[in-house]
Structure formats: C-alpha cells, structure tokens
Write a protein that holds these residues in place. Structure first.
Motif, PDB file in Angstrom:
ATOM      1  N   MET A  58       0.856  -1.196   0.000  1.00 44.56           N
ATOM      2  CA  MET A  58       0.000   0.000   0.000  1.00 44.56           C
ATOM      3  C   MET A  58       0.891   1.246   0.000  1.00 44.56           C
ATOM      4  O   MET A  58       1.918   1.275   0.679  1.00 44.56           O
ATOM      5  CB  MET A  58      -0.867  -0.043   1.270  1.00 44.56           C
ATOM      6  CG  MET A  58      -1.908   1.066   1.371  1.00 44.56           C
ATOM      7  SD  MET A  58      -1.370   2.393   2.467  1.00 44.56           S
ATOM      8  CE  MET A  58      -1.894   1.706   4.042  1.00 44.56           C
ATOM      9  N   ILE A  59       0.509   2.217  -0.769  1.00 46.80           N
ATOM     10  CA  ILE A  59       1.225   3.506  -0.783  1.00 46.80           C
ATOM     11  C   ILE A  59       0.385   4.470   0.041  1.00 46.80           C
ATOM     12  O   ILE A  59      -0.806   4.657  -0.233  1.00 46.80           O
ATOM     13  CB  ILE A  59       1.362   4.059  -2.212  1.00 46.80           C
ATOM     14  CG1 ILE A  59       2.158   3.099  -3.087  1.00 46.80           C
ATOM     15  CG2 ILE A  59       2.021   5.433  -2.197  1.00 46.80           C
ATOM     16  CD1 ILE A  59       2.109   3.432  -4.580  1.00 46.80           C
ATOM     17  N   PHE A  60       0.996   5.076   1.056  1.00 49.09           N
ATOM     18  CA  PHE A  60       0.289   6.055   1.872  1.00 49.09           C
ATOM     19  C   PHE A  60       0.831   7.441   1.556  1.00 49.09           C
ATOM     20  O   PHE A  60       2.030   7.650   1.493  1.00 49.09           O
ATOM     21  CB  PHE A  60       0.451   5.732   3.361  1.00 49.09           C
ATOM     22  CG  PHE A  60      -0.278   6.682   4.266  1.00 49.09           C
ATOM     23  CD1 PHE A  60       0.401   7.464   5.182  1.00 49.09           C
ATOM     24  CD2 PHE A  60      -1.670   6.801   4.197  1.00 49.09           C
ATOM     25  CE1 PHE A  60      -0.266   8.358   6.012  1.00 49.09           C
ATOM     26  CE2 PHE A  60      -2.349   7.685   5.013  1.00 49.09           C
ATOM     27  CZ  PHE A  60      -1.645   8.467   5.923  1.00 49.09           C
ATOM     28  N   VAL A  61      -0.090   8.377   1.327  1.00 49.48           N
ATOM     29  CA  VAL A  61       0.288   9.752   1.013  1.00 49.48           C
ATOM     30  C   VAL A  61      -0.208  10.652   2.137  1.00 49.48           C
ATOM     31  O   VAL A  61      -1.373  10.564   2.523  1.00 49.48           O
ATOM     32  CB  VAL A  61      -0.357  10.205  -0.323  1.00 49.48           C
ATOM     33  CG1 VAL A  61       0.086  11.607  -0.703  1.00 49.48           C
ATOM     34  CG2 VAL A  61      -0.035   9.221  -1.440  1.00 49.48           C
ATOM     35  N   THR A  62       0.658  11.497   2.673  1.00 47.53           N
ATOM     36  CA  THR A  62       0.222  12.438   3.705  1.00 47.53           C
ATOM     37  C   THR A  62       0.829  13.798   3.421  1.00 47.53           C
ATOM     38  O   THR A  62       2.025  13.900   3.130  1.00 47.53           O
ATOM     39  CB  THR A  62       0.574  11.948   5.126  1.00 47.53           C
ATOM     40  OG1 THR A  62       0.212  12.958   6.070  1.00 47.53           O
ATOM     41  CG2 THR A  62       2.042  11.627   5.291  1.00 47.53           C
ATOM     42  N   ILE A  63       0.003  14.844   3.475  1.00 46.03           N
ATOM     43  CA  ILE A  63       0.539  16.166   3.144  1.00 46.03           C
ATOM     44  C   ILE A  63       0.376  17.167   4.287  1.00 46.03           C
ATOM     45  O   ILE A  63       0.566  18.360   4.084  1.00 46.03           O
ATOM     46  CB  ILE A  63      -0.086  16.729   1.852  1.00 46.03           C
ATOM     47  CG1 ILE A  63      -1.591  16.917   2.044  1.00 46.03           C
ATOM     48  CG2 ILE A  63       0.200  15.807   0.676  1.00 46.03           C
ATOM     49  CD1 ILE A  63      -2.110  18.157   1.374  1.00 46.03           C
ATOM     50  N   GLY A  64       0.022  16.674   5.462  1.00 42.54           N
ATOM     51  CA  GLY A  64      -0.054  17.567   6.621  1.00 42.54           C
ATOM     52  C   GLY A  64      -1.282  18.448   6.612  1.00 42.54           C
ATOM     53  O   GLY A  64      -2.338  18.068   6.101  1.00 42.54           O
ATOM     54  N   THR A  65      -1.139  19.632   7.177  1.00 40.23           N
ATOM     55  CA  THR A  65      -2.293  20.484   7.438  1.00 40.23           C
ATOM     56  C   THR A  65      -2.624  21.456   6.306  1.00 40.23           C
ATOM     57  O   THR A  65      -3.656  22.086   6.334  1.00 40.23           O
ATOM     58  CB  THR A  65      -2.045  21.292   8.712  1.00 40.23           C
ATOM     59  OG1 THR A  65      -0.757  21.916   8.594  1.00 40.23           O
ATOM     60  CG2 THR A  65      -2.039  20.405   9.941  1.00 40.23           C
ATOM     61  N   GLY A  66      -1.771  21.580   5.317  1.00 43.82           N
ATOM     62  CA  GLY A  66      -2.020  22.549   4.244  1.00 43.82           C
ATOM     63  C   GLY A  66      -2.712  21.906   3.046  1.00 43.82           C
ATOM     64  O   GLY A  66      -3.407  20.909   3.159  1.00 43.82           O
ATOM     65  N   ALA A  67      -2.478  22.506   1.868  1.00 42.52           N
ATOM     66  CA  ALA A  67      -3.016  21.978   0.609  1.00 42.52           C
ATOM     67  C   ALA A  67      -1.844  21.684  -0.307  1.00 42.52           C
ATOM     68  O   ALA A  67      -0.846  22.399  -0.289  1.00 42.52           O
ATOM     69  CB  ALA A  67      -3.940  23.000  -0.040  1.00 42.52           C
ATOM     70  N   PHE A  68      -1.944  20.655  -1.105  1.00 42.61           N
ATOM     71  CA  PHE A  68      -0.839  20.294  -2.005  1.00 42.61           C
ATOM     72  C   PHE A  68      -1.417  19.635  -3.267  1.00 42.61           C
ATOM     73  O   PHE A  68      -1.195  18.455  -3.533  1.00 42.61           O
ATOM     74  CB  PHE A  68       0.127  19.345  -1.295  1.00 42.61           C
ATOM     75  CG  PHE A  68       1.523  19.334  -1.846  1.00 42.61           C
ATOM     76  CD1 PHE A  68       2.543  18.667  -1.165  1.00 42.61           C
ATOM     77  CD2 PHE A  68       1.844  19.949  -3.048  1.00 42.61           C
ATOM     78  CE1 PHE A  68       3.847  18.632  -1.656  1.00 42.61           C
ATOM     79  CE2 PHE A  68       3.139  19.927  -3.550  1.00 42.61           C
ATOM     80  CZ  PHE A  68       4.136  19.264  -2.839  1.00 42.61           C
ATOM     81  N   PRO A  69      -2.181  20.428  -4.049  1.00 37.08           N
ATOM     82  CA  PRO A  69      -2.867  19.847  -5.206  1.00 37.08           C
ATOM     83  C   PRO A  69      -1.909  19.218  -6.224  1.00 37.08           C
ATOM     84  O   PRO A  69      -2.240  18.196  -6.840  1.00 37.08           O
ATOM     85  CB  PRO A  69      -3.625  21.030  -5.826  1.00 37.08           C
ATOM     86  CG  PRO A  69      -3.064  22.251  -5.205  1.00 37.08           C
ATOM     87  CD  PRO A  69      -2.462  21.869  -3.906  1.00 37.08           C
ATOM     88  N   ARG A  70      -0.709  19.788  -6.380  1.00 38.14           N
ATOM     89  CA  ARG A  70       0.234  19.245  -7.377  1.00 38.14           C
ATOM     90  C   ARG A  70       0.575  17.787  -7.063  1.00 38.14           C
ATOM     91  O   ARG A  70       0.617  16.935  -7.956  1.00 38.14           O
ATOM     92  CB  ARG A  70       1.501  20.111  -7.381  1.00 38.14           C
ATOM     93  CG  ARG A  70       2.532  19.764  -8.440  1.00 38.14           C
ATOM     94  CD  ARG A  70       3.591  20.860  -8.542  1.00 38.14           C
ATOM     95  NE  ARG A  70       4.262  21.115  -7.278  1.00 38.14           N
ATOM     96  CZ  ARG A  70       5.467  20.672  -6.945  1.00 38.14           C
ATOM     97  NH1 ARG A  70       6.144  19.916  -7.783  1.00 38.14           N
ATOM     98  NH2 ARG A  70       6.018  20.968  -5.781  1.00 38.14           N
ATOM     99  N   LEU A  71       0.781  17.493  -5.785  1.00 41.97           N
ATOM    100  CA  LEU A  71       1.139  16.127  -5.391  1.00 41.97           C
ATOM    101  C   LEU A  71      -0.088  15.218  -5.393  1.00 41.97           C
ATOM    102  O   LEU A  71      -0.039  14.083  -5.877  1.00 41.97           O
ATOM    103  CB  LEU A  71       1.801  16.125  -4.006  1.00 41.97           C
ATOM    104  CG  LEU A  71       2.130  14.763  -3.403  1.00 41.97           C
ATOM    105  CD1 LEU A  71       3.041  13.957  -4.326  1.00 41.97           C
ATOM    106  CD2 LEU A  71       2.791  14.908  -2.038  1.00 41.97           C
ATOM    107  N   ILE A  72      -1.199  15.707  -4.877  1.00 43.03           N
ATOM    108  CA  ILE A  72      -2.399  14.868  -4.761  1.00 43.03           C
ATOM    109  C   ILE A  72      -2.915  14.466  -6.140  1.00 43.03           C
ATOM    110  O   ILE A  72      -3.283  13.297  -6.373  1.00 43.03           O
ATOM    111  CB  ILE A  72      -3.491  15.577  -3.932  1.00 43.03           C
ATOM    112  CG1 ILE A  72      -3.006  15.831  -2.494  1.00 43.03           C
ATOM    113  CG2 ILE A  72      -4.790  14.774  -3.920  1.00 43.03           C
ATOM    114  CD1 ILE A  72      -2.703  14.584  -1.676  1.00 43.03           C
ATOM    115  N   THR A  73      -2.916  15.397  -7.098  1.00 39.61           N
ATOM    116  CA  THR A  73      -3.412  15.048  -8.441  1.00 39.61           C
ATOM    117  C   THR A  73      -2.478  14.025  -9.085  1.00 39.61           C
ATOM    118  O   THR A  73      -2.943  13.084  -9.740  1.00 39.61           O
ATOM    119  CB  THR A  73      -3.548  16.268  -9.374  1.00 39.61           C
ATOM    120  OG1 THR A  73      -2.370  17.067  -9.252  1.00 39.61           O
ATOM    121  CG2 THR A  73      -4.741  17.119  -9.034  1.00 39.61           C
ATOM    122  N   LYS A  74      -1.181  14.179  -8.907  1.00 42.32           N
ATOM    123  CA  LYS A  74      -0.221  13.225  -9.487  1.00 42.32           C
ATOM    124  C   LYS A  74      -0.392  11.842  -8.865  1.00 42.32           C
ATOM    125  O   LYS A  74      -0.399  10.830  -9.565  1.00 42.32           O
ATOM    126  CB  LYS A  74       1.219  13.710  -9.250  1.00 42.32           C
ATOM    127  CG  LYS A  74       2.272  12.833  -9.919  1.00 42.32           C
ATOM    128  CD  LYS A  74       2.123  12.862 -11.412  1.00 42.32           C
ATOM    129  CE  LYS A  74       3.108  11.955 -12.122  1.00 42.32           C
ATOM    130  NZ  LYS A  74       2.863  11.926 -13.576  1.00 42.32           N
TER     131      LYS A  74
END
Lengths: 169, 159
Positions: free
Chosen positions: A1-17
């Motif tokens: 499983m790949i887990f992605v976490t970006i903390g408390t802000g926004a990170f659309p560039r990473l989430i869309t990829k």
C-alpha cells in the motif's frame, strides 16, 4: 500500500499526481489530503486523520509519500518506512517564502534516508525503487537540543530559588 | 517552574512535541491554534486553543486584514492566559501566534525562549525576526543561521 500524507495545508500538485498513479497501479493507495480541494478519484482519501490512524496507515504501507514537513518525515522514519518527500515550492504558489527544497537536501546530507522529488514526474520511478532497510531516525541531535533546553530551564529555576533565599535573609 | 509552550499547529506543533521531554518535572500548558491536525496532545494536560481566521487552503490568499484581526484576538487571549496562569517562562517554536505573548511576557518580566523551525536553513522566518529582540534564549537548528542572529545559539535540532 502507498500512503500519502501532506499535513495540514493543501498540495494539489502532489495529490493530483498521486491520484493519476493510483489509477494506473494495482497497488492500494490511501491519501491524507489536508485542505487540498482536488478530490481523488482513484484512491481512498481522508482530509485529516487522528494520530493513531495515521500511524496505523504508515505501519501498513510499503512506502510513504509526503510533503517536506518535519513532522511527517519524523513519524515515517521513526516507524522504519521508506519516505519519498516532495518539497512545496513558491513558484507553484505552495509557499509564501522562497524554497527550493533546501530542507530535504540538508536532511539527506545529514544521512537521513529520504528520497527527494523535485520534478513530480519522477515519483513513479521512485515508488518502484524503494528500500526499507535503512529507514530509521537517529535521536542524537534531538537529545542535544532537549538537553540545552533542560539546562536553561534548570538554570532559571536555580536563579529563582536563589532570589527567594536572598529575599528571605 | 511553570512553563508556557506556544506554537502554531502542524509542523510547529510537531517540533514542539519533540522537545517536551525538556520540561519534565515542571508544570506546562500549551497554547496553539484551534485547527484540525493529527498530533496527539495526550502528554500535555492543559491546552488552550485560539481560533484561527487565516484561510489555509492556499498561501496565495493570505489576507493581511484577517492576519491583523487574528493577532488582536490572539493578543487578548494570550494576555488573559498570562495573567491567569502566571508562567515563569514562555517557550515557542513559532509562528505568528507566539508574537503577542512573547512581547507581553517580556513586559511582565518573564523569560522568553524561541526555537527557529528546522525547515529554515538559510532564511529566518518572519516570527523569528520579530521575536528575536525579546528572546532570552534564541536557538536555531542549523548553524547557517547563526550569522543572521548574533545572540543565537545552535544546540542541536529535532532530527
């Protein structure tokens, strides 16, 4: 499983990829998306997770992808998992101060086992080539800092006691 | 000693939680923003939460008016907490949430400790520059920042 976490802000560039990658891979992808407005279509996602659930997902993962946040990186390394860190960059409107990923570069120079991604297109290859054998977090630096603070507080306490004794004489 | 820990949420709070061992044996309370985050605050028995008006969805939309309004609310709240709790020392890992209380504390002759964020390698944060004049102990986590702050010390970092 790949887990992605970006903390408390926004990170659309990473989430869309990562959502695009989740649509191509057979591997399960779970994402903590914070305040990102983009809604993943190919992965289970949460806006926020409590600490226990976050740790649980990290433990179950093969690799964690995160932003260049000290908190996330520390948690992942402490749990002995490979971490792929993507610095947020001012030129994409992701930060209000100039940053070209120096923090991650310095951590890697210090010997921390982090894979840094400066071009989002490199994530797929990085996800295939992970190595969990050397993932841990040394506590030497932390002990020094804690010790310095403790010493300062103890010094203040002695001064406080000293002034009380002086006043009572 | 009674110690006031004050920090913003997210990374600043994560850094603070790596340092709480330094305050064992003392009475501590934490001031942070009322926001959604994943850190467990179980080890800290008293937590004060200050509302946060600044929108978080993108730094592009950081509104100066909201920031000013938030600073006023923070200052009033922190003055109340200072007078109620009477800490001997304020310890902060940033960011702007710590500015009012550090100045109020200095006025009330308390000690102020500031630890710059580990993410700041060559360029200090805004709150560090503002709090530096009133800090009794100012720590940076990378030696490259020592030349920006003459009275700063480097004594390790959170990782």
């Amino acid at each position: 499983m790949i887990f992605v976490t970006i903390g408390t802000g926004a990170f659309p560039r990473l989430i869309t990829k990562m959502d695009e990658i989740a649509g191509k891979t057979n591997e399960n992808v779970v994402m903590q998306i914070g305040c990102t407005k983009y809604i993943p279509q190919n992965a289970e996602y949460f806006e926020f997770l409590n600490f226990e659930d976050m740790v649980d997902f990290i433990r179950k993962s093969r690799v964690v992808v995160c932003h260049d946040g000290a908190g996330s990186i520390m948690t992942v390394l402490q749990l002995g998992k490979p971490v792929i860190a993507v610095p947020r960059l001012k030129r994409y409107g992701e930060l209000f101060y100039e940053n070209s990923g120096e923090f991650i570069k310095e951590l890697i120079d210090q010997g921390l086992t982090i894979k840094a991604i400066y071009d989002i297109g490199d994530i797929e290859a990085a996800l295939r080539n992970t190595d969990s054998t050397a993932c841990y977090l040394d506590t030497e630096n932390q002990k020094k800092l804690v010790s310095a603070l403790k010493e300062y507080i103890n010094q203040l306490q002695k001064q406080k006691v000293g002034s009380y004794q002086g006043a009572s004489k | 000693m009674k110690i006031c820990l004050v920090c913003s949420y997210g990374g600043h709070l994560a850094e603070m939680l790596r340092l709480t061992e330094a305050f064992e044996g003392h009475r501590i309370f934490l001031i942070t923003y009322k926001e959604r985050y994943t850190m467990a605050l179980d080890d800290i028995s008293k937590v004060y939460l200050i509302p946060r008006l600044i929108p978080n969805f993108s730094f592009k939309y950081l509104s100066r008016f909201l920031l000013l309004a938030n600073m006023i609310i923070t200052a009033v709240g922190e003055l109340f907490m200072l007078l109620k709790e009477r800490p001997h020392v304020i310890v902060s890992t940033g960011a702007e949430i710590a500015i009012p209380i550090c100045y109020l504390a200095k006025f009330l002759r308390k000690k102020v400790v500031f630890i710059e964020s580990i993410c700041r390698i060559n360029e200090p944060s805004g709150s560090a520059k503002i709090i530096y004049p009133v800090a009794d102990l100012f720590l940076v986590q990378w030696e490259s920042l020592l030349n920006k702050f003459p009275k700063a010390r480097y004594s390790g970092r959170i990782m």
